[in-house]
Write an enzyme that holds these catalytic residues in place. Structure first.
Site, mmCIF file in Angstrom:
data_model
loop_
_atom_site.group_PDB
_atom_site.id
_atom_site.type_symbol
_atom_site.label_atom_id
_atom_site.label_comp_id
_atom_site.label_asym_id
_atom_site.label_seq_id
_atom_site.Cartn_x
_atom_site.Cartn_y
_atom_site.Cartn_z
ATOM 1 N N ASP A 1 -8.702 -5.102 -6.906
ATOM 2 C CA ASP A 1 -7.574 -4.186 -6.876
ATOM 3 C C ASP A 1 -6.414 -4.905 -6.212
ATOM 4 O O ASP A 1 -6.620 -5.847 -5.432
ATOM 5 C CB ASP A 1 -7.907 -2.904 -6.104
ATOM 6 C CG ASP A 1 -7.007 -1.741 -6.504
ATOM 7 O OD1 ASP A 1 -7.431 -0.915 -7.332
ATOM 8 O OD2 ASP A 1 -5.869 -1.669 -6.001
ATOM 9 N N ARG B 1 7.598 9.963 -2.350
ATOM 10 C CA ARG B 1 6.528 9.111 -1.825
ATOM 11 C C ARG B 1 7.049 8.035 -0.883
ATOM 12 O O ARG B 1 6.461 7.775 0.165
ATOM 13 C CB ARG B 1 5.758 8.479 -2.989
ATOM 14 C CG ARG B 1 4.929 9.485 -3.770
ATOM 15 C CD ARG B 1 4.090 8.796 -4.825
ATOM 16 N NE ARG B 1 3.208 9.730 -5.487
ATOM 17 C CZ ARG B 1 2.315 9.386 -6.422
ATOM 18 N NH1 ARG B 1 2.219 8.112 -6.783
ATOM 19 N NH2 ARG B 1 1.550 10.291 -6.973
#
Length: 289
Positions: free
Chosen positions: A155, A47
């Protein structure tokens, strides 16, 4: 920093040493409370390699330098790479069924009578959860937005928050448990070639904010409902325990906490909570008095 800079070709292989992984893990833990096990090294390498190529960095050490220098623009990419923002509308439908049958009608009546009512979607990702929650509330009362009733949607990732604020989704991200649920969220018939925007009436109920759950929370008011689902799985046990305690302290009497399907509070009684349903807990006044 310049000694690490180089153009990285798409075919180049980047090596992530154990020492570099441990450095990344330490940064993730201290900054965001994320718990990275060494078994995740191949996944993290895959990633973060994309970020190294995007930034023309030739080593993970150089990338660590960037994150440790508090580069705010890259921090969002870093967190997004280490976590999985998988969500959909009315995910874990049993929670919403419980809310609609057992909780929302009473809370709407309280708000209608002039009382303050608050919901918190903690770890709201790209917005499907708070929009689903807003749709369930409006199902109970179409005038709910006129009352002192709000949803805080938070978030840590600014990227997914921007998507959430827009409320525009690709067709494949708009699946719902039923046509009835879909009609609460979107108008018209779905066209697979076009993106869909949530109904405008849902937006006034929701306030989107960036928030790091392991930092100080910038509010003092309490919540009637907290939904923090599939977020605690990224934290180690001590961080989870602190989080359950903080959520407990942020609930009104008899308030409810919803967590993810793969999460459990091992001893809810220790937190003054009682099991109210599947991965659903209620604040027990007698345990916190």
């Amino acid at each position: 920093m310049s000694t690490h800079m180089a153009t990285v070709g798409s075919g180049d292989q980047l090596d992530l040493s154990l020492a570099e992984f441990e450095r990344i893990a330490a940064v993730a833990k201290s900054g965001w409370g994320l718990n990275l096990d060494s078994a995740k090294l191949p996944l993290i390498k895959s990633r973060l390699s994309k970020r190294l190529r995007a930034l023309s960095l030739c080593s993970f050490s150089a990338y660590c330098d960037l994150i440790e220098a508090n580069d705010e623009a890259e921090a969002s990419h870093f967190v997004m790479a280490l976590t999985t923002n998988v969500t959909n509308f009315y995910r874990e439908i049993h929670h919403f069924d419980f809310l609609e049958k057992q909780i929302i009608p009473d809370l709407v009546e309280r708000a209608k009578a002039g009382n303050r009512v608050r919901f918190w979607s903690a770890g709201c990702s790209s917005g499907q959860e708070p929009y689903s929650l807003a749709a369930s509330i409006l199902k109970a009362d179409v005038n709910a937005a006129k009352y002192d009733l709000k949803i805080l949607a938070s978030d840590i990732d600014l990227g997914v928050l921007e998507k959430a604020k827009k409320g525009i989704y690709a067709h494949e991200d708009c699946s719902c448990p039923s046509k009835e649920h879909e009609a609460r969220l979107f108008s018209g018939i779905s066209d697979q070639s076009e993106k869909r925007s949530v109904l405008e009436k849902l937006r006034p109920l929701i306030a989107f904010r960036q928030l790091n759950l392991v930092d100080k929370w910038p509010f003092s008011g309490k919540f009637d409902v907290i939904m923090c689902r599939n977020v605690a799985i990224y934290f180690d046990k001590p961080t989870q325990v602190r989080l359950w305690s903080r959520f407990r302290d942020s609930l009104v009497p008899q308030g409810h906490l919803f967590i993810g399907h793969s999460e459990r509070i091992a001893d809810p009684d220790a937190f003054g909570l009682e099991v109210a349903g599947t991965t659903t807990y209620r604040l027990n006044n007698s345990k916190t008095a």
